[in-house]
Design a protein around this motif. Structure first.
Motif, short mmCIF file in Angstrom:
data_model
loop_
_atom_site.label_atom_id
_atom_site.label_comp_id
_atom_site.label_asym_id
_atom_site.label_seq_id
_atom_site.Cartn_x
_atom_site.Cartn_y
_atom_site.Cartn_z
N GLU A 119 -118.44 71.40 108.00
CA GLU A 119 -117.85 70.51 107.07
C GLU A 119 -116.25 71.04 106.64
N VAL A 120 -115.49 70.24 106.69
CA VAL A 120 -114.00 70.84 106.38
C VAL A 120 -113.56 69.80 105.16
N SER A 121 -112.92 70.32 104.18
CA SER A 121 -112.31 69.41 103.14
C SER A 121 -110.86 70.03 102.89
N PRO A 170 -112.55 76.56 91.52
CA PRO A 170 -111.36 75.76 91.94
C PRO A 170 -111.32 75.61 93.66
N TRP A 171 -110.96 74.57 94.15
CA TRP A 171 -110.96 74.50 95.40
C TRP A 171 -109.58 75.02 96.06
N SER A 172 -109.97 75.81 97.32
CA SER A 172 -108.74 76.33 98.01
C SER A 172 -108.04 74.99 98.82
N PRO A 173 -106.83 75.18 99.33
CA PRO A 173 -106.18 74.10 100.06
C PRO A 173 -107.27 73.72 101.31
N ARG A 174 -107.83 74.62 101.78
CA ARG A 174 -108.55 73.99 102.93
C ARG A 174 -110.00 74.99 102.78
N LYS A 218 -110.59 78.96 103.05
CA LYS A 218 -111.66 79.58 102.59
C LYS A 218 -112.85 79.16 103.74
N HIS A 219 -113.09 80.17 104.35
CA HIS A 219 -114.28 79.90 105.49
C HIS A 219 -115.67 80.35 105.03
N GLU A 221 -104.66 83.69 103.71
CA GLU A 221 -103.63 83.00 103.37
C GLU A 221 -102.96 82.91 104.82
N ASP A 222 -102.22 81.66 105.05
CA ASP A 222 -100.93 81.64 106.16
C ASP A 222 -99.96 80.81 105.66
N ASN A 223 -98.89 80.91 106.41
CA ASN A 223 -97.72 80.06 106.23
C ASN A 223 -97.85 78.54 106.29
#
Length: 816
Positions: free
Chosen positions: A123-125, A109-113, A345-346, A337-339
């Motif tokens: 790469e950033v998605s 499953p993909w993380s929001p970023r 995920k890095h 996690e942040d607000n």
């Protein structure tokens, strides 16, 4: 398994090419799209489209593809990548074999970023359903909409653009311009992706906690139905952060760096995992490898012992020196996690290579003396090293050709993958230098330079191999000697150590030219050296004389041809009859030769005298003095008995101021007083003089001398001799054999020709019936021949002088 294998690693696919199968081949990679069309990859396209090609574990080739790479086919939770590999033995890829490999992988499953730091791209998605942007963040200021809106409103639903933020300006690029600039842009049903090569123009270097990051700050716009949406597509990857301390790699990665944390105020770590080669390791596995992973408030640190499991050493070359570097491909995943984003995920893939460290190469001499084989082991080396050629006596030959020079090379492989090379050469190979040491010992020196190449970097280095073996195989030269009536002879049988040894008599180098000058005989056929020296010569030592004879010796040394060190001494001693020193001629003339004894070093032969000290030698050399006088002179005494008349005299040497001789050679000549000869005769008319012809073998020589003294003949190497008109030519004709004092040499006719043929024309007579040519403008002149050390029988020689002339016809010079 096989030459091409694949492996799924989260959101990455890895395809590995076997080094053994693809070794020494040229490769090309193409990615096959959904229509089956192959797109050949180069570096620019790979970093733009999410592909990485690298080497792992020495020579294995690794291909990696992102789940969101250009030609990935996404279906539900699977992505599929198909690549085409061409392999050829030539650079132009002719006769290439083609390998097609397709692999499908699940992705989680993909993380929001999600951020990925690969070795050749960032790469950033992000999800399309992103939180509302923060108005105070500069990237999301309303001005960003201004350049984007007109194009988005006029464009098709798939047209989108990106705005880059740099300190001095903002730059908006349409999708076509962004692709032309090398950026990778993509969108799926749920995600927007930006891929940035590390060479991109808009990259900024940002420092956090003393560690540099490559960062691109950007906003991406896309149309969805009637809406224009904007997402933050900022990405950053660490460039450095690696230190080496106490044989340990320390990799530090700061957390929550700007600009990735811009707009967020609350952070919470969710997961920190690490591994090697894209595989995550458990805490137990890391402990077994002595890895240390620490997660502090502001940074994540990994400590890896250099040489630990998971990495590998590879050969490196620096300034021609062989060495090694330790390489490990680390993997770090940090989720927080942040607000603003929720979960980020890095993933960082970091290939770390330690600095060059020189490695000494062991050379082990395992030579086997019993089978006369030099055997040298060179190494160990890592598997990425290959021996390519050898330099033997300044000639460089490839490994397969070395066997023609006597060099057998083969490779030894060890269980840990390392290798060594063995060089075998027979002791008797021509390139093995052999030198005499002492007694029966010879040194055998192997001197060869090995050239190596590393794969796949093609670095080269050389290893000089010099080994010396002492072997008891020296065969020294030996000699036998003998004397005949007039000469001393040495016959030397050569060994295997004296090829470059030179013969010396005293300190005089004996060569064919110098031997001929002194009328010595020197013959060398490679296996034997024969030397013959006359009894009366300047290089013979005279030790004593008695009535029984004169003891003479010849000493010869063999010296090193380079250092002139004395290597071997030989000598021959013989007694010669006293008659060799004296001639009592029937006319009362005495010829006596006195010799210098080795015991009287200061004797000057020119100061030798007879009893009458006014009688001095007529011919002097360094070691001899020859007197010629009548028995009634020079203080000669005479005695009579009933049958003989005896004449005596002495050769004497006095030191200055001393009347007692230190040298005395007594000699005697005896003549018969009465001699009865029976003669039978009868009265006849005197017959006419006649000579009966006889038959026999006569050896004659004709020599041309440089001067009237007839002491220095022209040698063979000095011909042809250049003379000018009317310049004197001194000729000598000698009867060499037989040595019979009853024979006398008479010249009859002698003539000159214009060529080497004795019967050729024109001719000019020099002697006619033993006399000079009366028609010569410059007549031939005869010279008297007297007894000397060189001339034992004066009647066997004729000497004459001719003036140089040339042949003419009328006024024309004739030339051959």
């Amino acid at each position: 398994t096989g030459p091409v294998s694949s492996e799924c690693l989260g959101n990455l696919l890895r395809i590995t090419l076997s080094a053994e199968y693809f070794e020494d081949k040229y490769l090309s990679f193409s990615v096959v799209d959904k229509s089956g069309i192959p797109w050949e990859l180069d570096e620019a396209m790979a970093s733009q489209c999410g592909y990485t090609i690298t080497y792992s574990n020495w020579s294995n080739i690794e291909f990696r593809a992102s789940a969101l790479s250009c030609h990935s086919r996404l279906e539900k939770d699977m992505f599929t990548v198909t690549i085409q590999i061409k392999a050829s033995h030539t650079h132009d890829m002719k006769n290439a074999t083609t390998h097609l490999k397709s692999a499908a992988c699940h992705y989680g499953p993909w993380s929001p970023r999600e951020l990925v730091c690969e070795s050749n791209y960032m790469e950033v998605s992000v999800r399309r359903e992103v939180p509302q942007t923060v108005t105070e963040f500069i990237q999301d200021e309303p001005e960003d909409w201004t350049p984007a809106f007109p194009e988005a409103k006029a464009g098709e639903p798939t047209i989108w653009q990106i705005v880059f933020h740099q300190p001095e300006e903002k730059k908006a690029l349409l999708v076509s311009d962004a692709w032309s600039a090398g950026y990778g842009l993509n969108t799926t049903d749920t995600r927007v992706l930006l891929r940035v090569p590390y060479t991109a123009v808009q990259i900024q270097l940002v420092e956090a906690q003393g560690i540099t990051f490559s960062a691109v700050r950007s906003s991406t716009f896309y149309k969805q139905q009637w809406m224009i949406l904007m997402v933050d597509t900022t990405v950053a990857c660490p460039v450095d952060g690696v230190d080496y301390t106490n044989k340990t790699i320390i990799w530090t990665v700061p957390k929550y760096i700007q600009p990735l944390s811009a707009g967020a105020t609350r952070f919470k770590d969710v997961l920190v995992e690490a591994g090697v080669d894209l595989r995550k390791l458990s805490a137990k596995e890391m402990a077994s490898r002595k890895y240390v992973l620490s997660n502090d408030l502001n940074a994540i640190t990994m400590k890896i012992p250099i040489g630990a499991e998971g990495g590998y050493y590879k050969t490196s070359v620096s300034s021609g020196q062989h060495g090694a570097k330790y390489t490990i491909n680390l993997y770090l995943e940090h989720q927080w996690e942040d607000n603003k984003w929720g979960l980020t995920k890095h993933t960082i893939i970091k290939e770390i290579e330690t600095p060059f460290e020189q490695v000494e190469i062991a050379i082990i001499d395992n030579s086997n003396l019993s089978v006369r084989l030099m055997n040298v082991t060179v190494g160990t080396f890592l598997p990425d090293v290959e021996l390519v050629n050898l330099t033997i006596e300044e000639a460089t030959v490839a490994v397969p050709e070395a066997v023609q020079h006597g060099y057998l090379t083969y490779e030894i492989r060890y269980a840990n993958g390392s290798k060594a090379y063995v060089i075998q050469v027979p002791f008797d190979a021509p390139s093995i230098k052999k030198e005499y040491m002492r007694a029966d010992m010879r040194s055998h020196t192997l001197n060869v330079t090995l050239a190596f190449i590393t794969h796949p970097t093609s670095e080269t280095f050389t290893v000089p191999v010099i080994t010396v073996s002492a072997v008891k195989d020296a065969v020294l030269p030996n000699a036998r000697g003998f004397c005949d009536g007039r000469n001393l002879h040495l016959m030397i049988t050569r060994g295997n150590v004296d090829q470059n040894w030179l013969p010396f008599i005293s300190d005089w180098h004996l060569t064919p030219e110098t031997a001929q000058k002194y009328s010595y005989s020197l013959r060398d056929n490679g296996t034997h050296l024969a030397i013959s020296v006359p009894f009366l010569s300047s290089h013979v030592n005279y030790e004593d004389f008695h009535a029984s004879g004169i003891k003479a010796s010849l000493h010869l040394s063999l010296k090193d041809g380079i250092t002139l060190a004395n290597r071997r001494n030989f000598s021959i001693s013989c007694r010669f009859s006293p008659s060799e020193l004296i001639q009592c001629l029937p006319n009362g003339t005495v010829v006596i030769t006195a010799v210098k004894l080795v015991g009287i070093a200061d004797l000057d032969t020119s100061l030798l005298v007879l009893r009458d000290r006014q009688c001095k030698p007529s011919l002097v050399t360094e070691k001899t003095a020859t007197f010629k006088f009548n028995v009634n002179t020079c203080g000669t005494s005479r005695k009579f008995n009933s049958t003989t008349m005896t004449y005596e005299n002495d050769v004497l040497y006095f030191r200055p101021g001393n009347d007692t001789p230190v040298y005395q050679l007594k000699f005697v000549c005896s003549y018969a007083i009465k001699q009865t000869v029976d003669v039978q005769y009868e009265s006849k008319k005197n017959p006419l003089p006649s000579i009966k012809p006889g038959f026999g073998s006569l050896a004659l020589s004709l020599k041309l001398f440089k001067e009237k003294s007839y002491s220095d003949p022209y040698q063979e190497l000095e011909y042809p001799v250049v003379k000018y008109l009317r310049e004197a030519l001194y000729f000598e004709v000698e009867l060499l054999q037989p040595e019979d004092a009853r024979l006398e040499l008479n010249l009859d006719d002698c003539w000159a020709t214009n060529s080497q043929g004795q019967d050729s024309l024109p001719q000019w007579p020099i002697l006619i019936n033993g006399c000079e040519n009366s028609e010569d403008s410059y007549r031939t002149v005869f010279h008297e021949v007297n007894y000397s050390l060189r001339v034992k029988f004066p009647q066997h020689l004729k000497r004459f002088e001719v003036r140089m002339f040339t042949f003419v016809q009328g006024t024309t010079l004739l030339q051959e």
